[in-house]
Design a protein around this motif. Sequence first.
Motif: not given
Length: 668
Positions: A611-640
């Motif tokens: 559970k912790l691996q599935n949930m903690l992964f999503y809990d963070v990367n859902n936000g990074i994906a949104r921030r990357s789509w907003a063209r935030n270069k740091e978030a694009r680096f992180a999600i790639q």
Amino acid sequence: MDFKVQLLAGIPSVLPAKKTRNEQLNHAPVRRAVLNAAEKKLSIKNALRYFPEAWHQELAQEFLDELENYGHIYMYRFMPDYAIYARPIAEYPCRTPHTAAIMLMIQNNLDPAIAQHPEELITYGGNGSVFQNWAQYLLSMQYLATMTDRQTLNIYSGHPQGLFPSSAAAPRVVVTNGMMVPNYSSPEDLEKFNALGVTQYGQMTAGSYMYIGPQGIVHGTAITLMNAFRKKGFYGKNTTGKIFLTAGLGGMSGAQTKAGNIVGCITVCAEVNPKAAVKRHQQGWVDELIDNLDDLVKRVLLAQTKKQTVSLAYIGNVVDVWERFDEENIEVVIGSDQTSLHNPYSGGYYPVGLSFDEANEMMANAAEQFKIEVQDSLKRHAASVNKHAARGTYFFDYGNAFLLECSRAGADVMSANGIDFRYPSYVEDILGPLCFDYGFGPFRWVCASGDERDLDLTDRIAKEVMEEIKLTAPTEIQQQLQDNINWITAAKENRLVVGSKARILYADAEGRAKIALRFNEAIKTGELSAPVILGRDHHDVSGTDSPFRETSNIYDGSRFTADMAIHNVIGDSFRGATWVSIHNGGGVGWGEVINGGFGMVLDGTEQAAEKLQNMLFYDVNNGIARRSWARNKEARFAIQREMARTDTLKITLPHLVDDKVLEGLKID
């Protein structure tokens, strides 16, 4: 009657004797009288639903008195006789340890050493409530003590709706706070519907049972403050003798003085409520109390001369401090504010020129005049900040709606374009690009044993994991990792614990999962003596949509949307969270933000590890994906980078548009 028996009893079978409030404690300001006669009757009728008909006649008059005297029905008569604090998990009656962990966290939120207004069930922020009344508390604790891991408890703005059949994989508790139909989400609506007893303002970690005392914000404040000094070229070189001026020592804002000491500066924090200032001094969160402006000036000048690191609480209004420091030509290097301006007219901000008691009296009995006084004070406040900023002060909005409320008051806080504020939010300048976009946010845990030795071991594990990650981490996140290694190394000596044996640090998805896995293994082997409860502040990468704070560095026009927070709470709920929450309001105020949180109990099992691996992964990367789509270069680096590590993660990436393409368009 012992603690367990009382907890299991819920609403008592015999009407308890009437209780009086403990006047040694801080109490919530009297709320404005906003209900008409028919609505008052409805409020009382709503409150009486929790009790047998035989009690109604006696309680009706009592509840009317509370409504008229305090603006809300708290049901003081039903306050429990036992002490409320985070007991070791083994002391809670339960049928599953997961619900015992939730009871522990609820009681931690209401511990008088932690809660701002404990008898009003308010944890912080002036109105951040765990429950609306004591009947809700009693019923919720009874449900938690008796439910199984095949049931889920629904909490509707503090009201325990009941237990529903579910599965072991489902959350044990689902919490909502203040979720209104959008057209009924004004501050006036909050006052009315809260007085009716049908909704509440849960803040962030108050109504989601994840508050850990001021430590929770000390870390974020320390990270923010050290990076603010970096912007001025001082951090890592010479912060001693440099002034950080701010306000607020109640609830979460008590962290500012401790953070200033950690960073190594002179912190001057004004607080109008003497009880709040004394409480923080007694708890060791502030070094000295001063109640006279002349003495404050002398002490600050001495600290500057001797290049001291010291935290000073001025018992008085911060506007007076800004103005006096301007007159005395005292340089303020960093300035901010942490009063509860999300709640400007009901105790969140006290106007200059009135004593604390005078302001409370006016707030309750002359609400329109009080609003005028607050707005006039905000104009003076902003004008003095502007004078200091013109001389070089770096001022940032600390996400408490300071600039928003100043603008609504007509203060001079707008930039030349008339759209943006002249000062940045700390998320725009610091936490957004340096932390959230890279996935770093306030990961926290509580040792359910209450044993200091368990906390020490978790500190050691967390430090080891971060040091291991840092060895191969990219340059972009080396500073974030080192700052947090430094933090956890000094955490014990900084005496950050109030209440539960808790800790916080900023980590990304990789760090959170690896730390949690090591905790889970240590529980399995017996190195840790009891379960560990994971959580976070809602103020994080993915949990909160807040256009003037958490998502203020989203520039594609979507910062006023709230899809991310809703996806976060839904996604966490089916990936393994023990409880989830979603709130209207939090930090910057009712109607201004939607925010979600979670709690997760690690019990040493394989199921917890999955559970912790599935949930903690999503809990963070859902936000990074949104921030990357907003063209935030740091978030694009992180999600790639995350997609390169995780082959099942596929995120839609934006194609970047050259501004020259748009320059040639003829747009009217």
